[in-house]
Design a protein around this motif. Structure first.
Motif, mmCIF file in Angstrom:
data_model
loop_
_atom_site.group_PDB
_atom_site.id
_atom_site.type_symbol
_atom_site.label_atom_id
_atom_site.label_comp_id
_atom_site.label_asym_id
_atom_site.label_seq_id
_atom_site.Cartn_x
_atom_site.Cartn_y
_atom_site.Cartn_z
ATOM 1 N N VAL A 1 143.770 -55.890 -1.436
ATOM 2 C CA VAL A 1 143.312 -56.497 -2.693
ATOM 3 C C VAL A 1 144.426 -57.358 -3.290
ATOM 4 N N ARG A 2 145.647 -56.889 -3.222
ATOM 5 C CA ARG A 2 146.753 -57.651 -3.797
ATOM 6 C C ARG A 2 147.022 -58.935 -3.033
ATOM 7 N N PRO B 1 140.927 -65.298 -6.294
ATOM 8 C CA PRO B 1 139.708 -64.508 -6.529
ATOM 9 C C PRO B 1 138.449 -65.357 -6.432
ATOM 10 N N LEU C 1 144.656 -60.618 -1.618
ATOM 11 C CA LEU C 1 143.539 -61.523 -1.892
ATOM 12 C C LEU C 1 143.539 -62.006 -3.347
ATOM 13 N N ALA C 2 144.209 -61.257 -4.224
ATOM 14 C CA ALA C 2 144.119 -61.508 -5.666
ATOM 15 C C ALA C 2 144.505 -62.927 -6.104
#
Ligand code: SF4
Lengths: 496, 217
Positions: free
Chosen positions: B172-173, B179, B175-176
């Protein structure tokens, strides 16, 4: 190949289509009385809930920080509720900045009007739908049908429910009340293009659904979805699914309409790291569900080029105003509480008379309808019986990935049902009986004498009384009265 | 007042009246890193194990052998679609193997009907997660539009060992920062458990997921 003797008849469950998705049928005890008689249903449910329970326990035990994740999930949800107005405004701005349109709906009727209007503006006569609890809650399909628009459910279980004319009986597996043989019959009788000689093998049934829906996906111009979460900071919306029907709906049509309860908003993109661990492990008992899609407004050249987000209240602000009951809004609809509930496992989802069954439904449904508020939900309303549909064993609390204290909320709502603010409760058999108990406990003396009256009765009455006369029969109809003691505990104690 | 103002006012009212203090900042004691280090050999092993658990087909290969692995994964199909930004050497390999290659680019996007008739799709990926056996696509030119990996029945996906992280938070980090890109998280072939909670692989998405995991030899 199986041989069919005549056309099988598919009977909808429940038998009559309800007018209100959040409240149908009888109060819980009467409804449960009926569903408990269905031994087939109980067998289906027992197998299904046991299977999923074991899977969930195995995959949650795998993570050493499972409890930390639950704490984080609960904390994020609580702070999101506390900052809800700001987060909703931020979400609106983020979605608009990326080419999406945002609509607000106070209630089901308004949401239905908005969605119907958008579909009509595109000229489409049919829409494809991704499984979503919230569109069930507002009865969108029926509303669209009345406007001449055909809505096709594309999730396998939802398709089964739609073809059978049923109501869903589980949050995650809405057709859990049907076994494979019944599903085969439903497809055979109602799915125009079901292949000849369809067997009840789940793989064959899934293949039949794939073939049935493929053409609809390809020609669909409008899709309607729910949302598992929406990120205020970025405007990103997410749908978590298994079959790929969600991806089809979120990708192929030109227009996408997402209907979302206002409580689904999360503050930051990084919050996904918590919920994408909690949700799949708690719901299907998998390390990760096969597909999760996220999108942010409109992406030029990729997926729908027109995006509408409908933000729905429909009673959520009512729940939010209750300092204990509002935790029901933290729910991420994983259905773990249903699968562990001893009441749900036996009665099935239809006994709850709402699209939200089980423990979470028992606290959410009455609040969405306004339990305890003067003039909104009568204590004799069927939905007011739901907080009582629990043994308060606490299994739901232990299972809940966002640690919703459902037992406490149930007790709190029982009180709200009995004592609506600003109104004197009508005396019931219960309140009168408990009034006498309270009276007997006023002082040591009254308690001692109340106890002695019981021992006197034990000498004059027959040794074994199983059924009491009315109103005591309300209690003994389903319970045996224990033999009355010859001596009170206090007398026994002081004689030692 | 319009619906927006009324809903927002109702939310504010509910919060004012409920007397609940603003909660403490959320506790975040959970792990960020996974049980295995990102990009390690252990991470790759775990990733492969998890994927196989979902009944995906996994082939381990090296950059030198990748062309052969791509050709093998496409051997029995007539046609494959590729995104315009895919590594040209992979495209070349597919062509050399005698497969009809269709390129989807933004100036001439394939229609849905065309894509439905194609047997396979070949893409790269953005990041993979060992603990959950997940591949994330972020719609960049080497992965293409979301629909590409949806309609063909076989998805051949190339994942470099250097893209495999241990945990969900690590992914997730990563990809953050973007967004806004449409993300597709894939964990095995499409599946359903809707009938008696029996898992059946293969409903609407690709029924045949083949992952080529590339170690730099
Ligand atoms: S209340 Fe908790 S356990 Fe029940 S469905 Fe909601 S999130 Fe899951």
């Amino acid at each position: 190949m199986s041989t069919h003797l005549g056309m099988p008849t598919v009977r909808p469950m429940p038998a009559h289509a309800p007018d209100e998705p959040l409240r149908w049928g009888q109060p819980f005890p009467a409804a449960a009385h009926d569903t408990l008689r269905d031994t087939q249903l109980r067998a289906n449910l027992r197998t299904a809930t046991r299977t999923i329970r074991d899977k969930r326990l195995a995959v949650t035990a795998e993570l050493p920080d499972w409890e930390d994740l639950r704490d984080a999930g609960a904390g994020i949800k609580a702070s999101a509720m506390a900052a809800l107005p700001e987060l909703l405004e931020q979400l609106e701005v983020s979605v608009q900045a990326r080419g999406g349109q945002v609509h607000w709906a106070r209630d089901a009727a308004e949401a239905n009007r908005i969605v119907t209007g958008i579909v009509q503006a595109t000229g489409a006569r049919e829409v494809v739908k991704v499984k979503s609890m919230v569109t069930q809650e507002i009865g969108l399909n029926e509303h669209l049908a009345a406007a001449g628009i055909q809505a096709t459910e594309t999730d396998l279980a939802e398709l089964i429910v739609q073809l059978a004319g049923d109501m869903p009986s589980h949050i995650l597996v809405p057709a859990i009340h049907r076994n494979r043989e019944q599903i085969r019959e439903i497809f055979d009788a109602r799915m125009g293009d079901a292949p000849d000689g369809l067997t009840s093998d789940p793989a064959a049934l899934a293949a039949a659904a794939r073939a049935h829906l493929r053409a609809r996906f390809l020609r669909a111009e409008v899709a309607v979805s729910g949302a598992n979460f929406a990120i205020a900071q970025t405007g990103t919306i997410g749908v978590v699914e298994s079959e790929g029907n969600g991806r089809m709906c979120l990708t192929l049509p030109r227009t996408l309409i997402t209907v979302m309860g206002i409580e689904k908003v999360l503050p930051r993109f990084e919050d996904l790291e918590v919920f994408l661990q909690l949700l799949p492990r708690s719901s299907t008992g998998e390390r990760m569900n096969p597909y999760t899609s996220t999108w942010t407004g409109v992406t030029p050249g990729d997926g729908p080029q027109e995006f509408h987000l409908v933000l729905l209240d429909n009673g959520r602000t009512r729940a939010l105003a209750d300092e204990i009951g509002r935790t029901a809004l933290h729910c991420i609809r994983c259905s773990a509480c249903l699968n562990v509930c001893p009441v749900y496992e036996r009665t099935g989802g239809h006994a709850y008379g709402s699209v939200y069954p089980g423990p979470i439904g028992a606290i959410l449904t009455p609040q969405l309808l306004g339990v305890g508020e003067t003039g909104v939900l009568d204590p004799h309303d069927p939905a007011a019986s739901l907080p009582f549909a629990s043994s308060l064993c606490g299994a739901c609390y232990d299972a809940c990935p966002v640690k919703i204290d459902i037992p406490t909320a149930l007790v709190h709502l029982r009180d709200r049902v009995q004592h609506p603010p600003g109104r004197r409760a009508r005396p019931t058999v219960w309140s009168v009986a408990l009034g006498f108990v309270a009276l007997s406990m006023r002082s040591r003396r009254t308690f001692r004498w109340a106890g002695r009256i019981v021992t006197v009765l034990s000498w004059v009455l027959p040794r074994r009384v199983r059924r009491l006369p009315f109103p005591g029969s309300l209690w003994t109809a389903s319970r045996d009265l224990p033999p009355l003691p010859r001596q009170t505990f206090r007398d026994w104690w002081s004689a030692r | 007042m319009n619906a927006r103002a009324i809903v927002l006012a109702a939310v504010r009212n509910a919060l004012d009246g409920s007397g609940v203090p603003t909660p403490e900042p959320s506790p975040r004691a959970y792990r960020i890193g996974g049980a295995v280090a990102a990009r390690s050999a252990d991470a790759v092993d775990l990733f492969v194990d998890r994927l196989e658990d979902y009944r995906a087909t996994v082939v381990r290969t090296t950059s030198a052998d990748l062309p052969a692995a791509v050709a093998a994964a496409l051997r029995d199909v007539a046609s494959v679609v590729v995104p315009a930004g895919l590594d040209p050497s992979w495209v070349h390999t597919a062509r050399a193997a005698g497969v009809e290659v269709q390129v989807d680019d933004s100036t001439a996007p394939r229609t849905h009907a065309e894509l439905d008739a194609v047997a396979a799709v070949l893409t790269s990926s953005r990041v993979a997660i060992a603990e959950t056996g997940t591949i994330v696509l972020d719609g960049q030119p080497d992965q293409g539009r979301r629909v590409l990996t949806l309609l063909p029945d076989r998805h051949v996906c190339v994942v470099a060992a250097s893209q495999v992280v241990g945990s969900v938070p690590e992914a997730v980090r990563l990809l953050a920062p973007h967004p806004d890109r449409p993300l597709t998280w894939i964990s095995g072939p499409s599946a359903t458990s809707d009938i008696e909670l029996v898992r059946v692989e293969g409903v609407h998405g690709p029924r045949d997921l083949r992952v080529l995991v590339v170690r730099d030899a």
